[in-house]
Structures are given as structure tokens and as C-alpha cells.
Design a protein around this motif. Sequence first.
Motif, short mmCIF file in Angstrom:
data_model
loop_
_atom_site.label_atom_id
_atom_site.label_comp_id
_atom_site.label_asym_id
_atom_site.label_seq_id
_atom_site.Cartn_x
_atom_site.Cartn_y
_atom_site.Cartn_z
N ILE A 212 0.85 -1.18 0.00
CA ILE A 212 0.00 0.00 0.00
C ILE A 212 0.89 1.24 0.00
CG2 ILE A 212 -1.92 -1.17 1.11
CD1 ILE A 212 -1.11 0.14 3.74
N SER A 213 0.34 2.37 -0.35
CA SER A 213 1.10 3.62 -0.40
C SER A 213 1.33 4.15 1.01
CB SER A 213 0.35 4.66 -1.21
OG SER A 213 -0.77 5.13 -0.49
N PRO A 214 2.32 5.03 1.19
CA PRO A 214 2.52 5.66 2.50
C PRO A 214 1.27 6.37 3.03
CG PRO A 214 4.45 5.99 1.14
CD PRO A 214 3.41 5.37 0.24
N ALA A 240 6.17 -1.97 10.95
CA ALA A 240 5.54 -0.66 10.76
C ALA A 240 5.55 0.08 12.09
CB ALA A 240 4.12 -0.81 10.23
N PRO A 241 6.73 0.35 12.63
CA PRO A 241 6.78 0.96 13.96
C PRO A 241 6.27 2.38 14.01
CG PRO A 241 8.99 0.81 13.03
CD PRO A 241 8.08 0.02 12.12
N PHE A 242 6.02 3.00 12.84
CA PHE A 242 5.48 4.36 12.93
C PHE A 242 4.03 4.38 13.41
CE2 PHE A 242 4.55 3.49 8.39
CZ PHE A 242 3.30 4.05 8.21
N TYR A 243 3.46 3.21 13.64
CA TYR A 243 2.19 3.13 14.38
C TYR A 243 2.35 3.80 15.75
CZ TYR A 243 -1.62 0.85 16.99
OH TYR A 243 -2.71 0.58 17.77
N SER A 351 16.05 5.60 5.69
CA SER A 351 14.69 5.89 6.10
C SER A 351 13.72 4.83 5.62
CB SER A 351 14.26 7.26 5.55
OG SER A 351 14.93 8.30 6.21
N ASP A 352 12.68 4.63 6.40
CA ASP A 352 11.61 3.69 6.07
C ASP A 352 10.72 4.31 4.98
OD1 ASP A 352 9.38 2.05 5.93
OD2 ASP A 352 9.06 1.97 8.11
N PRO A 353 10.66 3.74 3.78
CA PRO A 353 9.89 4.37 2.69
C PRO A 353 8.38 4.30 2.86
CG PRO A 353 10.79 2.29 1.95
CD PRO A 353 11.38 2.54 3.31
N LEU A 354 7.89 3.52 3.84
CA LEU A 354 6.43 3.44 4.01
C LEU A 354 5.88 4.60 4.82
CD1 LEU A 354 3.95 1.64 3.38
CD2 LEU A 354 4.30 0.56 5.61
N CYS A 355 6.72 5.23 5.64
CA CYS A 355 6.23 6.29 6.52
C CYS A 355 6.16 7.62 5.78
CB CYS A 355 7.15 6.42 7.73
SG CYS A 355 6.68 7.77 8.84
N PRO A 367 13.01 9.13 1.15
CA PRO A 367 13.37 7.72 0.96
C PRO A 367 13.15 7.26 -0.47
CG PRO A 367 12.05 7.99 2.92
CD PRO A 367 12.01 9.30 2.21
N THR A 368 14.02 6.39 -0.94
CA THR A 368 13.83 5.77 -2.25
C THR A 368 12.87 4.61 -2.13
OG1 THR A 368 15.72 4.32 -1.90
CG2 THR A 368 16.14 6.42 -3.00
N GLY A 369 12.28 4.23 -3.26
CA GLY A 369 11.39 3.09 -3.27
C GLY A 369 10.00 3.36 -2.74
N ARG A 370 9.64 4.65 -2.60
CA ARG A 370 8.31 4.97 -2.07
C ARG A 370 7.24 4.61 -3.07
NH1 ARG A 370 8.00 8.56 2.20
NH2 ARG A 370 6.14 9.58 1.40
N ALA A 371 6.18 4.01 -2.57
CA ALA A 371 5.05 3.65 -3.45
C ALA A 371 4.31 4.92 -3.84
CB ALA A 371 4.10 2.70 -2.71
N SER A 372 3.66 4.86 -4.98
CA SER A 372 2.84 5.99 -5.40
C SER A 372 1.56 6.03 -4.57
CB SER A 372 2.49 5.87 -6.89
OG SER A 372 1.77 4.68 -7.12
N SER A 373 0.92 7.18 -4.55
CA SER A 373 -0.31 7.32 -3.77
C SER A 373 -1.42 6.49 -4.37
CB SER A 373 -0.73 8.79 -3.72
OG SER A 373 0.24 9.57 -3.07
N ASP A 374 -2.28 5.95 -3.49
CA ASP A 374 -3.44 5.17 -3.97
C ASP A 374 -4.42 6.08 -4.68
OD1 ASP A 374 -3.44 3.10 -1.02
OD2 ASP A 374 -2.53 2.76 -2.97
#
Length: 374
Positions: A212-214, A240-243, A351-355, A367-374
Motif C-alpha cells: 500500500i502507499s505511505p 511498521a513501527p510508525f504506528y 529511512s523507512d519508505p512506508l512512513c 526515501p527511495t522506493g516509495r510507493a505511489s499514492s493510492d
Amino acid sequence: MKRPPHVSGPPDPSSIDTSERPFVLIWEVTQACNLACTHCRANAQPKRHPDELTTAEGKRLLDQAREFGPGQLVVLSGGDPLTRPDLVELVEYGTDHGLRMTLTPSGTASLTPEIISDLEDAGIRRLALSIDGASPDSHDTFRGETGTFEQTVEAAKAARDVGLPLQINTTVCAQTVDELPALRDLVSELGAVLWSVFFLVPVGRGRILDPISPDRAEEVMQWLSDVSDEAPFGVKTTEAPFYRRVSAQRRRDASDAPATDRIGRRNGIIAGDGFAFVSHVGELYPSGFLPESAGTVRDGGLVDGYRNSELFQSLRDRDALRGKCGACEFRHICGGSRSRAFAHTDDPLASDPLCPYVPNGYDGPMPTGRASSD
């Protein structure tokens, strides 16, 4: 006959120095499994590896785990641990030597009420089962085998019948994210004590799945925080520790974040810092999703590797994190997924690319590798 308890309970989380011992030690007892799950970190195969730790080596590993201190938590995982005929023997041995033994088996026909009863008699403290879809169709499609949903639900009921605490693990990716509300209801119906929500890391067969996207992940975290406030079970996230950052922000200030979650785990535990993983062939990793070795346990190196290896020590230094994770005011209660950073950059300190959170005043690289927005 049920074995007498040998461990009174978990140690006080506030007393655990994660530079000295992990809160969670996972031993991947095998990579053998009869399922072909689309997200499998281990690329599990039907047959056991010839170089797996033997029964005697496994007992020596459990002896090493005791050196961390009283009540060390040990999770037996796989593959499917039930493919090892010595599984009950290993649980008994760990229990008799003061370890808190838990298990994450696959939902197959092998997980019968009889084996669950035997494991409970042997001293297992918790059973963790994976459910990734709220219906037989969605779960079985994800797991690659018809009938696994029904088998897993029946196993959950069998655990409940013998009074064994139940944990449900769920993978979050583009294929499963819309199932989460219905899965929340199922977790409650099954009487689980904890819902562990794993956010996909692209390793093993999981590389073919879409994360899923950030921005969507942030929405899910907000929703999980609401679930945690209302549900009769605990909620934790994996990779996903940014929870924790989201929960802290909801309490207005990072210093107001709770010291522990509802199962006693201290905030801030990430790969290599309160968490360690031993592979089926005895390699010591910070996490099963961060396959960088800090040595082997076959030569007795578990405790020294965790405490003194350069890899583990670097992961425990939150001020060594790079990019926006290093600049983030929440890094000590969060720390980002070191496994996901490594999967995307080969750098476990990136950096965590999901956050999606950007610290105030930060103007460095994203961060590299970030998903595009949904």
C-alpha cells in the motif's frame, strides 16, 4: 497430563535493557511447509533442508537463549514448525528450562486439536495463527491452498477450547487492505488476545505483491489506533513501527506515548533492538526480513552476536539513522522499519519508505522506493 508451569510470567518490560537481550527471539525451526503463500518471506518448500539445526543443536540454542535472562520469549516459526517431528520435544525442553515458548504454525490439516492439546500440555504459552482474508475465498487465494481458512479457524477454536491464548497475524498489502474491517470482527469472534498486523516487506515471494502507499498506510495506522482503543484484544504492528508515532501524535506529544503496548512489549522495539531471529540453519539476523548475518549460533554465538556485533549495535543507535528517520523527533519510540529500508536500499539505517511523516524543518532527501499514492 499438562506439564507444571516453569515460568511465572514475562519480565517487566521496563526492566529489559535491549542492548543486553531481545524482548522477542524468533527461531525459524524449518523452512518446510505444504503451503505456497504469495507473501512468504522464507520461500518455503515442501521438504526440510538437510542443514537445519538438529534436535540436539536446537536444544543448545535454547540453552543459549536462557543466558539472556529469566523468562526469555522464544517464538518457534517456519515454514511450518509442525513439519518437525521433534516440535513437542523442543517446546517441552524450552519450558523446562524457564523459557516462554510460543508457536506460529501454518493453517494446514496437520494442526489438529490433538496436536494443539499436546503443545499446550508441553507448555506452549501462545499460539499465533495467520488469517489474511475474512472469507475462505480471499484467505485461501492468498495462501495458495483451498481449505486453509477453515483449517485455521478450526485450529483457533481448538486453542480456545484448551485455554491457550491466541494471536492472529495478518499481512497488509494492496490485496488485503480492504479486508481489515471484516478481519477485525473475525479476530474478536475468535477470542484472540492480540492482532498482529504485518505491513509487507518485499522479500522472498512477497516481492511480487503490491504494497500500500505511505498515505494509505497512515490512514490504516489511524484506524488501528481506534481499533486498539475499542477492541477486546491488543493491537500491534510488525515492520511498521510508525504506528507508535501515530499513537503518540494522537496523544499530542511524543513524550506521552505509552511505555508498553497491551501485551507488554516496550515501545521502540525494532529489528536488532529488542528483536532477533535465528534461521533454520543457525544464522543470526536482526529480523527474518533483514537477512544480514551477525554470525552463527552453531558455535554458541547467539548472546555475543546480539550484544556485540557491529550490525546489531548499529541498529540500536537511533542517532545513527539516516535521512528523515534520523531527523525525526519520534525516532526513539519508532525507529522505522529497518527491514524495509534494507529491502529498498541495502542500507538498514536508511529511512523507512512506508512512513509519510516529514519532520518539521527537514529538507533532505526523501526515501527511495516509495510507493505511489493510492
